[in-house]
Scaffold this motif. Structure first.
Motif: not given
Lengths: 517, 357
Positions: A133-150
């Motif tokens: 139920g988290c609303k957002r994630c703070i990730l290292p910029r290099q990992n964004i492409q991976e994060g936005i798969l969700v």
């Protein structure tokens, strides 16, 4: 405000545990203390965090700071806690309001200058965050492409600590995306990946029998064994198997990407795995490397081959105990590893392809060239146990390559054509088995065999005759039925015909009793 | 007889010296009780021979003799009545034989089938065929019970319901090679196992060329199935020629190394094996040629199966090669091969490699 909490996550095997990073800043002797069952790389975070904060232009007060990573029963490893620890400290110092981090999951490694470095295992962590139920994630910029798969969670990418502080204070906007796998397909990365597939079955001249056996194996998800002299193109054919496997569905892509993500084996720019994996394992492999291992186990080669192909070249050179551990995953499609920390289950549903020579010198049955004695051949074959062989449905001979094969310019069938047939056969299987646990013919058990592989009287008679004249065992009989079912599916035939059975009999595994007689 | 056995079983003493000792002193018992000094000055015994005799006196010969009887091993010295007359005619006849089962019948023609241990399915198949045919026609088959051709020939003779004799290079109570234990037991019931080595002697490489002279000595005709350029089978053939026996060799493909030895024999004047019937005609046991049977197979085969069958021979061929030759698809070839295999016309000898039966 002297106390604050930041949400982060730890990875245990492939399972994600949500971790609360708590920081408390209070009066007392100046110190920076971290607790919560930490491995040494997490303990070292204290130095990185303090230096990074100072180098970001924020003065650390001379106060007592206590950091706790809860729950304290979970072992924390890796460098991805640097950023949440830093943010928890800053929040409790009042640099930014704590509410700004509500429902936000944070991971990232800190550099001494305050910049944020990429970490592994982003995909499973973000997926877990969404479920929690988290609303957002703070990730290292290099990992964004991976994060936005969700799908359906906001992803913020940050380069350094200062940027995050200003964002949380509402002074600056961070680069932000709402995730979804469509991003990925929109960007055309998939096409790009597929272009790299330069391997194709049209490269291979001749070897029709082996190609056909491979097609049948892939269509029914059967495990496959190539027997042939050195240099007969066994590995060449095996390497091209992914080109005829049905394409990955989105769910499968995500599942495979998760495994690779945890091990940090994905491309940061194009993280989604769109091709089926092909893992070729050298025969010096250890048990732990093959099935996964460690105090807290990490997935091994069989999990990396999940959804694809595991290729064992020179099967007889593997240590016997290493091969034996494959027995359970081959049966269940997953591997269960037990440690004092708990049970770990990794997916391991793959097609096993093995290659071996027929004898130590590799030339049997060419009597002019084979220099092995009968005893040597027996001993050589004895390295592979019967239970292991029993899990292999199809066995094919890869013959020595003749000059005509190399020089021939006959047009060979392309992988795409074979893949079409394979997909059609898989489609038929899917329709037949519907909601059952079974996906492919290879997974049928004895009862299901009776249901789906019923034989007519004539075929029944053929099998009876084969049973007697070829000395089949009950196990071989079941395997022949399964393979015949697949061949019939490739033929798009409802019924298993005599010709299907005969071809399946031809693929039966090597029987040591008759070898070399 | 115990003393005769004692003399025969002395290791490291040549047959010729044993024979001389026995002839000089009359019998084994006398030899046992010769004083050491007379042994030393006998004129033909060397120091090490005397040591061997003295050492042999210390062993418990009675116990060994009892074991011999328990294992039902017969001891047949050269002067015994049952000693094969065929052997007496060769120059270096063994001093004594140890037998489990029977000795070859001196009135029946005996044929040796010898050949490579590591043979092709072709040699093995033909050996089996000859063994069977000869046995059916009342001949006895002699061989070395080794892997490959030897074993196949003897197995054939057993299948044909005849007598066969295995000449071993070790003690007769030892089955070598071990995987032939079934054959070893069957031969004892339908013939016998014979050796010049006393029981318990392990199979050492030096004994094998020696036993070859017994194989050739016990037989009237030698058939060499497959042999390399340098092989033990050729030793047997050479010995047979020296002993004045007939030698026949089986021709094979000219490019097969395993037939080189046979071809050499044929060039040197050995008989050529065309068919078992033909052999019996040559040996004067039969006088008319019988009909060939091969055409019969073709009629019952389907047309397509026939195409595949005709591509196969006695040397293994892989499926891929058959696809090239017949032009059928992989499925079709496999299907037809399995039909043929189930009908018993062909045999799979390695994964997807087939030969004619």
């Amino acid at each position: 405000m002297s106390f604050s909490t930041v949400l982060s996550a730890a990875i245990q095997g492939l399972h994600v545990e949500m971790i609360q990073v708590e920081a408390d800043v209070s009066n007392g002797l100046p110190m920076f203390h971290m607790v919560g069952y930490l491995s040494s790389e997490v303990k070292e975070a204290s130095e990185r965090v303090r230096t990074a904060i100072r180098n970001s232009g924020i003065q650390l007060p001379a106060k007592k700071m206590v950091i706790n990573l809860a729950p304290a029963t979970v072992r924390k490893r890796g460098a991805s806690f640097d950023l949440p620890i830093a943010l928890a400290v800053l929040a409790s110092m009042g640099i930014f309001p704590e509410e700004s981090l509500k429902d936000t999951l944070v991971i990232g490694e800190l550099s001494l200058d305050g910049s944020i470095k990429a970490v592994s295992g982003v995909l499973p962590v973000v997926m877990c965050a969404r479920e929690e139920g988290c609303k957002r994630c703070i990730l290292p910029r290099q990992n964004i492409q991976e994060g936005i798969l969700v799908q359906g969670i906001e992803i913020l990418g940050a380069d350094n600590l200062t940027e995050i502080c200003r964002c949380l204070n509402g002074e600056q906007e961070l680069e932000s995306f709402v995730g979804g796998i469509h991003h990925y397909y929109d960007r055309g990365c998939v096409q790009q990946n597929q272009k790299e597939e330069v391997l194709d079955y049209s490269d291979i001249q001749g070897q029709e029998a082996v190609k056909r056996a491979t097609e049948v194996a892939v269509a029914g998800g059967h495990n496959l064994l190539f027997v042939g002299p050195p240099g007969s193109g066994k590995s060449m054919i095996a390497k091209r198997v992914p080109t005829i496997l049905p394409p990955l569905t989105q769910e499968e892509s995500i599942e495979i990407t998760k495994i690779y993500s945890v091990l940090g084996m994905i491309d940061k720019e194009n993280p989604l795995m769109t091709g089926r994996p092909f893992r070729s394992v050298h025969h010096t492999v250890t048990k732990a490397a093959l099935i996964g291992g460690g105090m807290i186990p990490v997935p091994g080669e069989i999990s990396l081959a999940h959804g694809g192909v595991l290729f064992l070249d020179e099967l007889t050179e593997f240590q016997k105990p290493v091969l034996e551990v494959l027995r359970q995953p081959l049966e269940e499609g997953q591997i269960r590893i037990t440690r004092s920390q708990g049970n770990f289950v990794f997916p391991a549903n793959f097609i096993l392809i093995c290659a071996m020579n027929p004898c130590p010198c590799g030339n049997y049955p060419d009597f002019n060239r084979c220099t092995c004695t009968q005893a040597q051949i027996q001993q050589y074959l004895g390295k592979i146990s019967q239970p292991f062989l029993d899990r292999i449905d199809i066995c094919a001979e890869a013959p020595k390559i003749q000059y005509e094969m190399l020089a021939g310019a006959k047009k060979q069938e392309s992988s795409a054509r074979i893949r079409e047939r394979v997909c059609r056969a898989r489609e038929i299987q899917k329709k037949r088995y519907g909601q059952k646990r079974v996906l492919t013919n290879s997974m049928l058990n004895v009862n299901e065999l009776k249901e789906f592989c019923r034989l007519e009287r004539r075929e029944e008679a053929l099998m009876r005759q084969a049973f007697a004249s070829l000395g089949l065992t009950a196990r071989a009989y079941h395997k022949i039925l399964k393979v015949a079912r697949t061949i019939a599916d490739l033929d798009e035939s409802e019924k298993i015909e005599e010709s299907h059975l005969k071809e399946a009999i031809g693929y039966r595994t090597i029987d040591k009793k008759y070898w070399g007689r | 007889m115990i003393y005769e056995y004692w003399l025969a079983s002395i290791p490291l003493l040549s047959d010729c010296k044993k024979r001389k000792l026995r002839e000089e002193y009359g019998n084994g018992k006398a030899v046992y009780y010769i004083e050491e000094i007379r042994l030393r000055f006998s004129g033909f015994l060397e120091g090490k021979d005397v040591e061997a005799i003295l050492k042999a006196r210390k062993k418990d010969v009675r116990k060994e003799w009892k074991q011999l009887e328990e294992k039902k091993i017969r001891f047949v010295p050269y002067f015994a009545e049952e000693y094969p007359t065929r052997l007496l005619q060769i120059t270096d006849a063994p001093y004594a034989l140890y037998v489990k089962g029977r000795l070859p019948d001196k009135d029946v023609l005996s044929v040796a089938i010898v050949g490579a241990r590591k043979c092709t399915p072709y040699g093995e198949g033909i050996a089996l065929e000859y063994g069977e045919y000869l046995a059916e026609n009342g001949l006895q088959v002699i061989s070395g019970m080794a892997r490959g051709v030897d074993g196949a020939g003897q197995r054939g003779a057993l299948n044909g319901g005849g007598m066969t004799y295995g000449i071993l290079g070790c003690g007769v109570d030892i089955c070598y090679p071990r995987e032939h234990i079934g054959l070893y037991m069957d031969i004892q019931d339908n013939g016998g196992v014979i050796s010049e080595q006393p029981p318990g002697r392990p199979p050492l490489p030096v004994y094998f060329p020696l036993r070859n002279r017994i194989i050739s000595g016990l037989s009237d005709v030698i058939l060499v199935m497959e042999a390399r350029e340098k092989s033990g089978s050729l030793i047997t053939a050479d010995l047979a020629l020296e002993q004045g026996k007939d030698v026949y060799a089986l021709p094979g493909p000219v490019n097969s190394q395993l037939s080189q030895g046979c071809h050499r024999l044929i060039r040197q004047g050995a008989g050529i094996l065309i068919s078992p019937e033909d052999l019996l005609v040559e040996l004067g046991i039969r006088n008319q040629q019988s009909e060939q049977k091969s055409d019969k197979i073709k009629k019952v085969l389907e047309n397509h199966e026939n195409v595949v069958y005709s591509c196969l021979g006695l040397f293994p061929k892989g499926v891929s090669q058959l696809i090239e030759e017949t032009g059928f698809s992989a499925q079709e070839v496999l299907e037809r091969l399995i039909s043929l295999e189930m009908k018993g016309y062909i045999r799979e000898i390695s994964k997807n490699y087939y030969i004619r039966n």
